[in-house]
Enzyme design. Sequence first.
Site, PDB file in Angstrom:
ATOM      1  N   ASP A 193       0.972  -1.140  -0.157  1.00  0.00           N
ATOM      2  CA  ASP A 193       0.015   0.111  -0.004  1.00  0.00           C
ATOM      3  C   ASP A 193       0.920   1.280   0.156  1.00  0.00           C
ATOM      4  OD1 ASP A 193      -2.200  -1.609   0.098  1.00  0.00           O
ATOM      5  OD2 ASP A 193      -2.523  -1.388   2.331  1.00  0.00           O
TER       6      ASP A 193
HETATM    7  N1  URA Z   1      -1.528  -5.835   3.710  1.00  0.00           N
HETATM    8  C1  URA Z   1      -1.907  -4.728   3.786  1.00  0.00           C
HETATM    9  O1  URA Z   1      -3.128  -4.226   4.283  1.00  0.00           O
HETATM   10  N2  URA Z   1      -1.447  -3.554   3.121  1.00  0.00           N
HETATM   11  C2  URA Z   1      -0.316  -4.201   2.630  1.00  0.00           C
HETATM   12  O2  URA Z   1       0.738  -3.007   2.138  1.00  0.00           O
HETATM   13  C3  URA Z   1       0.289  -5.214   2.382  1.00  0.00           C
HETATM   14  C4  URA Z   1      -0.544  -6.213   3.181  1.00  0.00           C
END
Ligand code: URA
Length: 239
Positions: free
Chosen positions: A104
């Site tokens: 993310d």
């Molecule tokens: N899970 C999440 O919620 N975000 C990420 O970036 C990776 C795994």
Amino acid sequence: MALERLQKVIAEAGIASRRKAEKMIVAGRVRVDGQVITKLGTKVDSFSNITVDDEPIERASLHTFLFYKPRGVVSTASDDKGRKTVVDYFADIPYRLYPIGRLDYDTSGLLLMTNDGELANLLMHPKNKVAKVYVAKISGHLLPEEINKLTHGVEIDHYKTAPAKVKIIRSDKAKNTQIVQLTIHEGHYHQVKEMFKAVNHRVEKLARERYSFLDLHSLTSGQYRELSHAEVDRLKQVD
Ligand code: URA
């Protein structure tokens, strides 16, 4: 350099799909170091001279990098909001790299970048359960039954998550937060955040510190290093 199957090398050079490359081999159109090869599965190395219809093929050079993604960077090649992307960090690298999976925008940590489509497909395929270790700062403190739920699987968006490992690293009583290490083998959208949400905790900060046997050792945020052939070969053996 590792030995590779002739049809794979032809496919990676962009000449034909692997199936068509196999047909070309069987039809006697392919030579290795001047010799016509019709046997499928023949192995070649990076020094082998390969021709198809007497034209030398341009060998693709495959590269995979381990990148310490900073927070505030998108894991796509371009962003319609003009935000910085992971690809921007590789401006000096003359290959078209893309991330293997995603982190993310607000997640930092280990992200593999590659131009090796086959490796990317292999590692992202759900049947190859690559271990990913995350460290999350969450709101509140996990109760034993919540740890149990996370460990055995929680319901997210109509599916139940596979067994996970949970380890409490630190609890801050005053701030009512906790640092938790979560090891999962899947890669659903926002999976870590959703898993904690399913047990009523909010992820305030998230980082990925390990992917399979790889960690961020010796890198700082924004830095990368190329994986060795031995490391790529080990990744291909998937956990
Ligand atoms: N899970 C999440 O919620 N975000 C990420 O970036 C990776 C795994």
